[in-house]
Design a protein around this motif. Structure first.
Motif, PDB file in Angstrom:
ATOM      1  N   SER A  49      46.333  19.366  50.187  1.00  0.00           N
ATOM      2  CA  SER A  49      45.870  19.255  51.773  1.00  0.00           C
ATOM      3  C   SER A  49      46.091  17.781  51.914  1.00  0.00           C
ATOM      4  N   ALA A  50      45.478  16.779  51.201  1.00  0.00           N
ATOM      5  CA  ALA A  50      45.878  15.497  51.377  1.00  0.00           C
ATOM      6  C   ALA A  50      47.287  15.121  51.619  1.00  0.00           C
ATOM      7  N   ASP A  51      48.110  15.619  50.569  1.00  0.00           N
ATOM      8  CA  ASP A  51      49.650  15.526  50.581  1.00  0.00           C
ATOM      9  C   ASP A  51      50.167  16.041  52.125  1.00  0.00           C
ATOM     10  N   ALA A  52      49.672  17.028  52.358  1.00  0.00           N
ATOM     11  CA  ALA A  52      50.126  17.543  53.996  1.00  0.00           C
ATOM     12  C   ALA A  52      49.756  16.518  54.915  1.00  0.00           C
ATOM     13  N   LYS A  53      48.539  16.318  54.980  1.00  0.00           N
ATOM     14  CA  LYS A  53      48.007  15.270  55.797  1.00  0.00           C
ATOM     15  C   LYS A  53      48.775  13.933  55.745  1.00  0.00           C
ATOM     16  N   LEU A  54      48.963  13.471  54.756  1.00  0.00           N
ATOM     17  CA  LEU A  54      49.702  12.257  54.827  1.00  0.00           C
ATOM     18  C   LEU A  54      51.340  12.193  54.990  1.00  0.00           C
ATOM     19  N   ASN A  55      51.726  13.317  54.747  1.00  0.00           N
ATOM     20  CA  ASN A  55      53.248  13.209  55.167  1.00  0.00           C
ATOM     21  C   ASN A  55      53.662  14.194  56.585  1.00  0.00           C
ATOM     22  N   GLY A  56      52.635  15.094  56.819  1.00  0.00           N
ATOM     23  CA  GLY A  56      52.923  15.875  57.888  1.00  0.00           C
ATOM     24  C   GLY A  56      53.860  16.989  57.668  1.00  0.00           C
ATOM     25  N   GLY A  57      53.991  17.345  56.359  1.00  0.00           N
ATOM     26  CA  GLY A  57      54.738  18.440  55.768  1.00  0.00           C
ATOM     27  C   GLY A  57      53.917  19.453  55.128  1.00  0.00           C
ATOM     28  N   ILE A  58      54.324  20.119  54.171  1.00  0.00           N
ATOM     29  CA  ILE A  58      53.488  20.958  53.607  1.00  0.00           C
ATOM     30  C   ILE A  58      53.201  20.733  52.157  1.00  0.00           C
ATOM     31  N   GLY A  59      51.719  20.901  51.663  1.00  0.00           N
ATOM     32  CA  GLY A  59      51.198  20.799  50.456  1.00  0.00           C
ATOM     33  C   GLY A  59      51.474  22.003  49.909  1.00  0.00           C
ATOM     34  N   ALA A 116      47.087  12.499  44.955  1.00  0.00           N
ATOM     35  CA  ALA A 116      48.210  12.708  45.778  1.00  0.00           C
ATOM     36  C   ALA A 116      49.051  11.667  46.464  1.00  0.00           C
ATOM     37  N   ALA A 117      48.144  10.818  46.874  1.00  0.00           N
ATOM     38  CA  ALA A 117      48.828   9.819  47.613  1.00  0.00           C
ATOM     39  C   ALA A 117      49.804   8.960  46.992  1.00  0.00           C
ATOM     40  N   LYS A 118      49.107   8.516  45.565  1.00  0.00           N
ATOM     41  CA  LYS A 118      49.795   7.758  44.662  1.00  0.00           C
ATOM     42  C   LYS A 118      51.093   8.436  44.161  1.00  0.00           C
ATOM     43  N   HIS A 119      51.238   9.775  44.165  1.00  0.00           N
ATOM     44  CA  HIS A 119      52.409  10.224  43.834  1.00  0.00           C
ATOM     45  C   HIS A 119      53.328  10.617  45.010  1.00  0.00           C
ATOM     46  N   ALA A 120      52.811  10.509  46.153  1.00  0.00           N
ATOM     47  CA  ALA A 120      53.866  10.759  47.400  1.00  0.00           C
ATOM     48  C   ALA A 120      54.267   8.990  47.634  1.00  0.00           C
ATOM     49  N   CYS A 121      53.280   8.117  47.297  1.00  0.00           N
ATOM     50  CA  CYS A 121      53.770   6.870  47.821  1.00  0.00           C
ATOM     51  C   CYS A 121      53.580   5.754  46.710  1.00  0.00           C
ATOM     52  N   SER A 122      54.362   5.930  45.639  1.00  0.00           N
ATOM     53  CA  SER A 122      53.956   5.224  44.318  1.00  0.00           C
ATOM     54  C   SER A 122      53.972   3.610  44.706  1.00  0.00           C
TER      55      SER A 122
END
Length: 563
Positions: A81-91, A443-449
């Motif tokens: 859910s956080a991944d989707a919120k962060l990137n506006g895509g699909i988690g 999730a945020a650290k994986h998405a934006c290391s």
């Protein structure tokens, strides 16, 4: 002579009846991964179980999508859910049947409530055992119905292409939770059908007609005391929103997820809205003669004026007018609309006297609020006042950081005090579940290391998912978890005391969080003063493993608290 009756009995076949479906030689598991990858999905969160072993095996044989294992399905779904919120895509989250899906429901609830597009894929028992009294069986479609816009059992491999495409479209375009349940042995069966990549038409800009834009602007131009409430929908149009506010002399408030989208040091910015917002926002809303809602849906009744004149602009037409009456609604992409509105504002004639008077009032309300915050955040002593903690964190967290905020009284103090300098905020906005911050930070650290990531949680919330600190350590994630430790469910305790109720169940006997962090593979610190907190944060930002900082905090009652 031919037999006419016999000829008429032979029915012609459809023209394309003999055409075969595309066959790329993919199994169900491989097809899923190819399709997800073609939509730009690079991460899957999940927990292993008997019914998803064959899918996990397929994941291990490819490199396009990373699998991020969690210890609990709730945390994995919160991360998606956080991944989707962060990137506006699909988690994407995967789990096993029965308890796997049921554990996942809380995280899916967060995605559902905040309209974060999440696709859940769960294994199911063997097809011959579906509906029977067998281990880990539950009718998954009924189980997930309150939260998922679409949920289906894959009954045949050849149905997968259409079902999966439907799930992806709903999750991407509507921010919906979708779900596929797949019998565990079907993952190895072959699929006939083509992988369908993400199409450009899905993100085609929604354009509003010039006539409608002009009419809306004329309503704004006629206002003597305009105010903007900005939400996440202005992302990508931040500069134009600032220009528009300046040209119109409008006060500006922001929802919590949009804190990073408007500069907090701007003279027109007056804070957040609601219990966690600023009094200045509520006061100016009451005095305003026109409120323009831009890409926001947050409208708490107790902190907003009844019968206000409202214009609402949003790309999702279903958001417009939710919970309040309207003077006018406008459907359109704010990335297109805000430059057009800013241009109209720049060219328009101004009532300079009225604008100057309204700006003076905004400055006065802003100054009163700033002075009040200065008094609250200057408190010394140990345990630390939560207002002081949030001010110190605002001073120390870099502007490019991502901050995951849990649910609790610290959430209110954070939104009330934290001066945002561009940091991206992740939170459980409407679901408000405990335990959100740490999985979201992972999730945020994986998405934006490359970006600093800080999770802020209360002691009541952090214990819900603190074992995932081991997940962060095992994956080598250098994130910071700040625990606001007041030994209580502070909001509940304070409200119970205010109304003369028993405080049963509101106090906490916490473990030693520092020792627990070390046991889970992280580094633990303890801070009891502002100076100690600053020192701990400085060291934490240089760590190569996850860091937990246990901050001793007081628990003052939040203003306007009641049951």
């Amino acid at each position: 002579m031919p037999d006419l009756l016999q000829e008429r009995s032979v029915k012609p076949q459809p023209v394309n009846a003999d055409m075969k479906k595309p066959d790329q030689g993919l199994t169900v598991a491989d097809f899923i991964l190819k399709q997800l990858s073609s939509w730009g999905i690079t991460r899957i969160y999940g927990v292993i179980g008997d019914a998803n072993l064959l899918l996990l095996d397929a994941i291990s044989r490819q490199r396009a999508i990373q699998y991020i294992p969690f210890l609990d399905e709730n945390a994995a779904a919160l991360a998606a859910s956080a991944d989707a919120k962060l990137n506006g895509g699909i988690g994407v989250v995967i789990g096993t049947s029965g308890p796997g899906l049921v554990n996942m429901l809380n995280g899916l609830g967060d995605a559902f409530a905040d309209r974060a597009g999440v696709l859940a894929i769960t294994g199911q028992v063997d097809a011959p055992k579906i509906g029977l009294h067998t281990k880990q069986y539950v009718q998954q479609q009924l189980t997930v119905t309150p939260l998922a816009a679409f949920s289906e059992l894959l009954a045949h491999p050849d149905a997968l292409p259409d079902l999966l495409q439907h799930c992806l479209v709903l999750s991407r375009l509507q921010g919906a939770v979708t779900h596929l349940s797949i019998p565990k042995l079907m993952f190895t069966e072959k699929v006939k059908g083509a992988v369908l990549p993400y199409s450009p038409h899905f993100h085609q800009t929604l354009l509003a007609p010039d006539k409608d834009v002009e009419e809306v602007f004329q309503l704004v131009a006629a206002a003597r005391k305009p105010m903007l409430l900005v939400g996440g929908g202005i992302s990508g149009a931040e500069l134009e929103t600032v220009m528009f506010a300046e040209e119109m002399g409008a006060a500006v408030a922001a929802t919590m997820p949009a804190k990073h989208l408007f500069p907090h040091n701007h003279p027109l910015f007056v804070g957040g809205l609601g219990l966690a917002g600023s009094e200045a926002t509520s006061i100016l809303m009451r005095e305003s003669d026109l409120i323009i809602i831009l890409g926001a849906t947050w409208w708490p009744e107790e902190y907003t004026p009844q019968g206000a004149n409202i214009i609402q602009i949003d790309a999702a037409r279903e958001n417009i007018g939710m919970g309040h009456l309207l003077v006018r609604g406008l459907v359109g992409d704010l990335r297109d609309l805000m430059p057009r509105l800013a241009k109209l504002a720049k060219r328009s004639a101004k009532n300079e006297e009225a604008q100057a008077a309204w700006k003076r009032r905004i400055s006065e309300a802003r100054s009163e609020w700033t002075e009040r915050l200065e008094q609250e955040t200057s408190q010394e002593g140990s345990p630390m006042a939560p207002q002081r903690i949030m001010r110190d964190l605002a001073d120390m967290i870099p502007a490019d950081a991502i901050i995951a905020v849990d649910t609790g009284d610290h959430t209110i103090w954070f939104n009330r005090v934290f001066s945002n300098h561009g940091q991206r905020i992740l939170l459980s906005g409407r679901w408000r579940t405990l335990g959100f911050a740490l999985p979201a930070a992972i999730a945020a650290k994986h998405a934006c290391s490359e970006r600093p990531v800080v999770a802020i949680a209360g002691d009541g919330g952090v214990v819900q998912t603190i074992m995932e600190l081991r997940t962060a350590a095992a994956q080598g994630l250098a994130l910071i978890l700040v625990v606001i430790n007041n030994n209580a469910y502070a909001i509940e305790k304070n409200r119970m005391e205010l109304t003369g109720l028993s405080t049963i169940g509101s106090t906490l006997d916490n473990p030693d969080f520092v020792l627990l962090a070390e046991a889970l593979g992280g580094k633990g610190y303890r801070a009891t003063s502002s100076a100690e907190l600053r020192k701990c944060m400085e060291e934490a930002f240089h760590s190569e493993r996850p860091v937990l900082i246990d901050v001793s905090a007081s628990s003052p009652t939040v203003p306007h608290s009641k049951i």
